[in-house]
Structures are given as structure tokens and as C-alpha cells.
Enzyme design. Structure first.
Site, mmCIF file in Angstrom:
data_model
loop_
_atom_site.group_PDB
_atom_site.id
_atom_site.type_symbol
_atom_site.label_atom_id
_atom_site.label_comp_id
_atom_site.label_asym_id
_atom_site.label_seq_id
_atom_site.Cartn_x
_atom_site.Cartn_y
_atom_site.Cartn_z
ATOM 1 N N ILE A 85 47.797 11.719 -54.341
ATOM 2 C CA ILE A 85 47.782 11.252 -52.799
ATOM 3 C C ILE A 85 49.037 10.584 -53.159
ATOM 4 C CG2 ILE A 85 45.964 9.308 -53.619
ATOM 5 C CD1 ILE A 85 45.017 8.972 -50.867
ATOM 6 N N VAL A 87 51.732 7.547 -50.194
ATOM 7 C CA VAL A 87 51.767 7.015 -49.399
ATOM 8 C C VAL A 87 53.531 6.522 -49.163
ATOM 9 C CG1 VAL A 87 51.588 5.112 -47.741
ATOM 10 C CG2 VAL A 87 49.612 6.211 -48.687
ATOM 11 N N GLU A 118 42.144 10.461 -61.914
ATOM 12 C CA GLU A 118 42.428 10.357 -62.854
ATOM 13 C C GLU A 118 44.117 9.397 -62.642
ATOM 14 O OE1 GLU A 118 42.948 14.257 -63.203
ATOM 15 O OE2 GLU A 118 41.391 14.326 -65.003
ATOM 16 N N ASN A 123 49.000 1.572 -63.659
ATOM 17 C CA ASN A 123 48.589 1.244 -62.381
ATOM 18 C C ASN A 123 47.210 1.190 -61.640
ATOM 19 O OD1 ASN A 123 48.526 1.779 -59.334
ATOM 20 N ND2 ASN A 123 49.021 4.012 -59.643
ATOM 21 N N TYR A 130 41.153 2.412 -56.142
ATOM 22 C CA TYR A 130 39.503 3.161 -56.026
ATOM 23 C C TYR A 130 38.367 2.424 -56.019
ATOM 24 C CZ TYR A 130 42.885 6.846 -56.249
ATOM 25 O OH TYR A 130 43.867 7.396 -55.328
#
Length: 161
Positions: A85, A87, A118, A123, A130
Site C-alpha cells: 500500500i 500513498v 507485515e 515504521n 494500522y
């Protein structure tokens, strides 16, 4: 999964109007360029071929025809996995990531009871995102990611439908 109906548009909590569509061959280069802006070790073109061949599923988010983000998922055996994912930097913190994650959950839900992912242990921004989205830590993969010097562990997170 060509032809699977997508919500055509969504407005984020910041008022950004997004449209969604599936990855096409002509999109691979722009998707890779976006990912190179935000990932230290971006995917190769061959990884996106899996999306085009139907082994994985990739959806793009666009604002006024401009690529602002994408998400890649897969599912099998009752479990789903969020594989990638991203952006674009100028569109972060405007609800694009949440919209893409919501889309991914909607697409995976009919085939899976859990959605796994994962994330690099370093991060913190992603981990906090999440966690806000109701993912829970379920494990650790030592030395999973390539890093500037050696390897980095990955947290395994899961979302239960």
C-alpha cells in the site's frame, strides 16, 4: 479479478474526492514511480505482473485523474494478505490510505476471515495507522526486510472480520 464491482468514488474525511479502478498494464510505470517515492525497497515490475495475471489484486486511487495511491492484496485458504500500500507524499494525511485500506478490506472480506500484513518495525507511523484501524500484532518475522545495513524485522499484524 477483473470485472469485480468497485465503489467508483469516495470522499475522504478531508473532502478529497477519490475514484478507484483496477491496475492495467499502462499503470505499472506510474505505480512504480509513486512507490519509489515512499519505499526504501520498492517492488520490481515483475511483482506487478502478478496483479495483471490475477494472482494478486491491485486497485488505484485517483484524484481528478491523478494517481494518488494504490493497494495490493491477495487471498487464499480463508486468509487475506495486504501485500503493498502506498500513498504519494503530497497526498498523505488526507484519508487516501484509510480509503485504500477500507477498499482492500471490502474486497477481501468475502473470501477471508483474517487480513494479515507485515510492516517494518521501524515504521512507527504505519504501525500506529494500522492499530487505529483495528489491526493487532500477532507475530514477528526476524530479518524479513532488506535494510540499508543488513536486514530488518517485520511485525505481523492481523485484522479479523
Amino acid at each position: 479479478m477483473k470485472g469485480y464491482p468497485l465503489p467508483l468514488e469516495q470522499t475522504t474525511h478531508t473532502g478529497l474526492k477519490l475514484s478507484f479502478r483496477e491496475l492495467e498494464r499502462a499503470d505499472v510505470a506510474p505505480v512504480m514511480a509513486l512507490e519509489q517515492q515512499v519505499q526504501s525497497h520498492p517492488w520490481r515490475a515483475s511483482s506487478y505482473d502478478d496483479c495483471l495475471d490475477g494472482r494478486h489484486h491491485c486497485w488505484l486511487a485517483e484524484h481528478q485523474g491523478q494517481l494518488v495511491g494504490f493497494v495490493v492484496v491477495a487471498w487464499a485458504g480463508g486468509d487475506g494478505e495486504l501485500l503493498n500500500i502506498a500513498v504519494a507524499p503530497q497526498w498523505q494525511r488526507q484519508g487516501v490510505g484509510r480509503a485504500l485500506l477500507t477498499l482492500a478490506r471490502e474486497r477481501v472480506r468475502p473470501f477471508s476471515s483474517m487480513l494479515f500484513l507485515e510492516v517494518r518495525v521501524s515504521n512507527r507511523q504505519a504501525i500506529e495507522f494500522y492499530e487505529r484501524e483495528q489491526f493487532s500484532e500477532v507475530g514477528l518475522r526476524p530479518n524479513y526486510y532488506p535494510a540499508g545495513k543488513g536486514r530488518e524485522d517485520a511485525l505481523i499484524l492481523a485484522y479479523q472480520f
